[in-house]
Every structure is written in structure tokens, then in C-alpha cells.
Design a protein around this motif. Structure first.
Motif, PDB file in Angstrom:
ATOM      1  N   PHE A 141       0.589  -1.176   0.135  1.00 15.26           N
ATOM      2  CA  PHE A 141       0.002  -0.032   0.058  1.00 15.26           C
ATOM      3  C   PHE A 141       0.778   1.148  -0.219  1.00 15.26           C
ATOM      4  CE2 PHE A 141      -2.718  -3.118   1.681  1.00 15.26           C
ATOM      5  CZ  PHE A 141      -4.042  -3.052   0.946  1.00 15.26           C
ATOM      6  N   PHE A 142       2.204   1.102   0.313  1.00 17.06           N
ATOM      7  CA  PHE A 142       2.916   2.424   0.431  1.00 17.06           C
ATOM      8  C   PHE A 142       4.011   2.410  -0.424  1.00 17.06           C
ATOM      9  CE2 PHE A 142       0.981   1.362   4.330  1.00 17.06           C
ATOM     10  CZ  PHE A 142       0.286   2.573   4.662  1.00 17.06           C
ATOM     11  N   VAL A 143       4.140   1.443  -1.637  1.00 16.52           N
ATOM     12  CA  VAL A 143       5.114   1.472  -2.799  1.00 16.52           C
ATOM     13  C   VAL A 143       4.445   1.944  -3.784  1.00 16.52           C
ATOM     14  CG1 VAL A 143       6.690   0.050  -4.004  1.00 16.52           C
ATOM     15  CG2 VAL A 143       6.335  -0.545  -1.478  1.00 16.52           C
ATOM     16  N   SER A 144       5.057   3.021  -4.423  1.00 13.99           N
ATOM     17  CA  SER A 144       4.642   3.481  -5.524  1.00 13.99           C
ATOM     18  C   SER A 144       4.736   2.247  -6.941  1.00 13.99           C
ATOM     19  CB  SER A 144       5.099   4.769  -6.184  1.00 13.99           C
ATOM     20  OG  SER A 144       6.500   4.672  -6.300  1.00 13.99           O
ATOM     21  N   GLY A 145       3.966   2.317  -7.932  1.00 13.28           N
ATOM     22  CA  GLY A 145       4.301   1.779  -8.817  1.00 13.28           C
ATOM     23  C   GLY A 145       5.314   1.697  -9.588  1.00 13.28           C
ATOM     24  N   PRO A 146       5.897   0.720 -10.564  1.00 14.87           N
ATOM     25  CA  PRO A 146       7.035   0.805 -11.354  1.00 14.87           C
ATOM     26  C   PRO A 146       6.958   2.139 -12.471  1.00 14.87           C
ATOM     27  CG  PRO A 146       5.991  -0.898 -12.115  1.00 14.87           C
ATOM     28  CD  PRO A 146       5.191  -0.668 -10.961  1.00 14.87           C
ATOM     29  N   ARG A 147       8.116   2.695 -12.528  1.00 15.00           N
ATOM     30  CA  ARG A 147       8.146   3.889 -13.263  1.00 15.00           C
ATOM     31  C   ARG A 147       7.987   3.587 -14.768  1.00 15.00           C
ATOM     32  NH1 ARG A 147      10.705   9.493 -12.195  1.00 15.00           N
ATOM     33  NH2 ARG A 147      10.498   9.242 -14.521  1.00 15.00           N
ATOM     34  N   ARG A 148       7.259   3.990 -15.775  1.00 15.54           N
ATOM     35  CA  ARG A 148       7.182   3.741 -16.971  1.00 15.54           C
ATOM     36  C   ARG A 148       8.104   4.353 -17.845  1.00 15.54           C
ATOM     37  NH1 ARG A 148       4.814   5.746 -21.774  1.00 15.54           N
ATOM     38  NH2 ARG A 148       4.198   7.616 -20.674  1.00 15.54           N
ATOM     39  N   GLU A 149       8.627   3.586 -18.599  1.00 15.45           N
ATOM     40  CA  GLU A 149       9.870   4.033 -19.733  1.00 15.45           C
ATOM     41  C   GLU A 149       9.290   4.798 -20.686  1.00 15.45           C
ATOM     42  OE1 GLU A 149      13.182   3.802 -19.412  1.00 15.45           O
ATOM     43  OE2 GLU A 149      13.125   3.128 -17.477  1.00 15.45           O
ATOM     44  N   GLY A 150       9.760   6.034 -21.072  1.00 13.30           N
ATOM     45  CA  GLY A 150       9.125   6.872 -22.059  1.00 13.30           C
ATOM     46  C   GLY A 150       9.260   6.043 -23.358  1.00 13.30           C
ATOM     47  N   SER A 151       8.276   6.619 -24.336  1.00 10.35           N
ATOM     48  CA  SER A 151       8.253   5.925 -25.735  1.00 10.35           C
ATOM     49  C   SER A 151       9.125   6.909 -26.550  1.00 10.35           C
ATOM     50  CB  SER A 151       6.908   5.832 -26.063  1.00 10.35           C
ATOM     51  OG  SER A 151       6.145   6.980 -25.933  1.00 10.35           O
ATOM     52  N   LYS A 152       9.301   8.047 -26.355  1.00  9.52           N
ATOM     53  CA  LYS A 152       9.933   8.840 -27.299  1.00  9.52           C
ATOM     54  C   LYS A 152      11.437   8.839 -27.254  1.00  9.52           C
ATOM     55  CE  LYS A 152       6.036  11.258 -28.252  1.00  9.52           C
ATOM     56  NZ  LYS A 152       5.576  11.310 -29.577  1.00  9.52           N
ATOM     57  N   LEU A 153      12.030   8.695 -26.364  1.00  8.60           N
ATOM     58  CA  LEU A 153      13.379   8.493 -26.062  1.00  8.60           C
ATOM     59  C   LEU A 153      13.793   6.902 -26.003  1.00  8.60           C
ATOM     60  CD1 LEU A 153      16.030  10.096 -26.297  1.00  8.60           C
ATOM     61  CD2 LEU A 153      15.705  10.324 -23.816  1.00  8.60           C
ATOM     62  N   ASN A 154      14.143   6.266 -26.806  1.00  8.78           N
ATOM     63  CA  ASN A 154      14.267   4.864 -26.693  1.00  8.78           C
ATOM     64  C   ASN A 154      15.277   4.516 -27.859  1.00  8.78           C
ATOM     65  OD1 ASN A 154      12.252   4.542 -28.815  1.00  8.78           O
ATOM     66  ND2 ASN A 154      10.824   3.870 -27.379  1.00  8.78           N
ATOM     67  N   GLY A 155      15.992   3.427 -27.833  1.00  8.81           N
ATOM     68  CA  GLY A 155      16.495   2.672 -28.887  1.00  8.81           C
ATOM     69  C   GLY A 155      17.376   3.742 -29.850  1.00  8.81           C
ATOM     70  N   GLU A 156      17.335   3.822 -31.006  1.00  6.86           N
ATOM     71  CA  GLU A 156      18.195   4.766 -31.715  1.00  6.86           C
ATOM     72  C   GLU A 156      18.412   6.054 -31.480  1.00  6.86           C
ATOM     73  OE1 GLU A 156      17.099   4.406 -35.979  1.00  6.86           O
ATOM     74  OE2 GLU A 156      17.147   2.575 -36.231  1.00  6.86           O
ATOM     75  N   LYS A 157      16.977   6.826 -30.875  1.00  6.03           N
ATOM     76  CA  LYS A 157      17.049   8.017 -30.492  1.00  6.03           C
ATOM     77  C   LYS A 157      17.935   8.235 -29.233  1.00  6.03           C
ATOM     78  CE  LYS A 157      12.895   9.564 -32.610  1.00  6.03           C
ATOM     79  NZ  LYS A 157      11.430  10.276 -32.325  1.00  6.03           N
ATOM     80  N   LEU A 158      17.805   7.474 -28.266  1.00  6.46           N
ATOM     81  CA  LEU A 158      18.648   7.329 -27.114  1.00  6.46           C
ATOM     82  C   LEU A 158      20.168   7.305 -27.321  1.00  6.46           C
ATOM     83  CD1 LEU A 158      18.511   7.244 -24.158  1.00  6.46           C
ATOM     84  CD2 LEU A 158      18.600   4.979 -24.016  1.00  6.46           C
ATOM     85  N   GLU A 159      20.464   6.614 -28.153  1.00  6.91           N
ATOM     86  CA  GLU A 159      21.822   6.336 -28.640  1.00  6.91           C
ATOM     87  C   GLU A 159      22.302   7.752 -29.525  1.00  6.91           C
ATOM     88  OE1 GLU A 159      23.910   4.113 -27.647  1.00  6.91           O
ATOM     89  OE2 GLU A 159      22.126   3.262 -26.722  1.00  6.91           O
ATOM     90  N   LEU A 160      21.620   8.128 -30.576  1.00  8.11           N
ATOM     91  CA  LEU A 160      21.870   9.269 -30.958  1.00  8.11           C
ATOM     92  C   LEU A 160      21.969  10.762 -30.135  1.00  8.11           C
ATOM     93  CD1 LEU A 160      22.471  11.142 -33.709  1.00  8.11           C
ATOM     94  CD2 LEU A 160      19.874  11.323 -33.745  1.00  8.11           C
ATOM     95  N   ALA A 161      21.303  10.800 -29.154  1.00 11.93           N
ATOM     96  CA  ALA A 161      21.190  11.839 -28.106  1.00 11.93           C
ATOM     97  C   ALA A 161      22.369  11.714 -27.262  1.00 11.93           C
ATOM     98  CB  ALA A 161      20.090  11.674 -27.229  1.00 11.93           C
ATOM     99  N   ARG A 162      22.723  10.496 -27.078  1.00  7.60           N
ATOM    100  CA  ARG A 162      23.893  10.343 -26.090  1.00  7.60           C
ATOM    101  C   ARG A 162      25.297  10.477 -26.973  1.00  7.60           C
ATOM    102  NH1 ARG A 162      23.016   5.215 -24.462  1.00  7.60           N
ATOM    103  NH2 ARG A 162      22.348   5.678 -22.722  1.00  7.60           N
ATOM    104  N   ALA A 163      25.436  10.364 -27.987  1.00  6.47           N
ATOM    105  CA  ALA A 163      26.449  10.529 -28.875  1.00  6.47           C
ATOM    106  C   ALA A 163      26.516  12.031 -29.091  1.00  6.47           C
ATOM    107  CB  ALA A 163      26.324   9.932 -30.034  1.00  6.47           C
ATOM    108  N   LEU A 164      25.515  12.686 -29.372  1.00 12.08           N
ATOM    109  CA  LEU A 164      25.473  14.197 -29.441  1.00 12.08           C
ATOM    110  C   LEU A 164      25.966  14.833 -28.179  1.00 12.08           C
ATOM    111  CD1 LEU A 164      22.630  14.599 -31.592  1.00 12.08           C
ATOM    112  CD2 LEU A 164      24.660  14.739 -32.434  1.00 12.08           C
TER     113      LEU A 164
END
Length: 161
Positions: free
Chosen positions: A93-116
Motif C-alpha cells: 500500500f505504500f510502494v509506488s508502482g514501477p516507473r514507465r519508460e518513455g516511448s519518445k526516447l528509446n533505441g536509436e534516438k537514445l543512442e543518437l542523443a547520447r552521442a551528440l
């Protein structure tokens, strides 16, 4: 031999069943077994309400119907809370649910953002190149999914990539 307890509750109490009642005292909700207080929580503390009523049900002190009727709560909500108590215990009752991963920043976009970002580009440039909002990038940096922005002169990105 067990002694029979008369159903005597403090004045202004709401009866849950013959043995249990509750009463609002200021900003607190106090639960009684007969005339003895057994639990209290703040009026606004929904998690504690769900916890205690689920405990009453699981221990056999009250039924789901008693709780639903006494508090005007939908039966399905009582059933969900009871299921949560049985599966996860009081901590559920006192633990919040798991955080949802974003759908906009994943896979290729995440790697491109990291590289930049590693190359020293600022958030506005990385945002324009990836098509991801600057706020989303900032939150990913705070969460540790992207490296922090380096404080240096931002190189100009060449046209076409």
C-alpha cells in the motif's frame, strides 16, 4: 471461556459490524473494537484506510460487504485492496508502482542523443536532431539514462547531419 462483548461504541461512531466501529475525531479516523481504540489514521490517508480495512477482512473480523456498506466504498475497490494485501502485504500500500519508460526516447534516438551530448552539443541542438523535447532529454539526464551536458561552447552542427 470467552466473554460476550456488548456492542457499545463511543457516541458518533459508524458501525462496521457488531464488534467494530469507527469515528472521526478532528483530522483522525479512529477504529474501535467495542469501546477500545485499535487503529487510527489521518482522514486524508487513503493507503492506511485500505491497509486497515484489508487487514480486517483477511483476519476475518469484517467482510468486504461490511466495509463497503459502512464507508460507502464500491465493492470492487475493497476487493482490489484485499487482493493487494494478500499478494504484497502491508508494504504494497505504500510502494509506488514501477516507473514507465518513455516511448519518445528509446533505441536509436537514445543512442543518437547520447552521442551528440558526449560530443558537446547542447540540449536545443540534440532536441532538434532527435525530435525529442528538451524537457524529455533533461529528465533522461536526471534519471541517469543520458550523460550530463558538458559546460562548453556548443559546436555548430553541419547541415545534413
Amino acid at each position: 471461556m470467552p466473554q460476550v462483548q456488548l456492542p457499545l461504541f463511543p457516541a458518533g461512531s459508524v458501525e462496521i459490524n457488531r464488534e467494530l466501529a469507527c469515528r472521526v475525531e478532528g483530522e483522525q479516523v479512529v477504529y474501535f473494537n467495542g469501546h477500545l481504540p485499535v487503529f487510527a489514521h489521518a482522514k486524508s490517508d487513503l493507503a492506511s484506510f485500505r491497509l486497515f480495512t484489508s487487514q480486517l477482512i483477511v483476519q476475518g473480523s469484517a467482510t468486504q460487504g461490511h466495509v463497503a456498506k459502512a464507508f460507502g466504498v464500491p465493492l470492487v475497490a475493497i476487493k482490489r485492496a484485499t487482493k493487494l494485501y494478500r499478494e504484497r502485504g502491508p508494504a504494497g500500500f505504500f510502494v509506488s508502482g514501477p516507473r514507465r519508460e518513455g516511448s519518445k526516447l528509446n533505441g536509436e534516438k537514445l543512442e543518437l542523443a547520447r552521442a551528440l551530448l558526449v560530443q558537446g552539443y547542447g540540449l536545443p541542438v540534440v532536441s532538434a536532431q532527435t525530435g525529442v523535447l528538451s524537457d524529455t532529454l533533461r529528465k533522461a539526464i536526471q534519471a541517469g539514462r543520458l550523460p550530463a551536458v558538458k559546460k562548453r561552447r556548443t559546436p555548430q552542427l553541419k547541415a545534413g547531419g
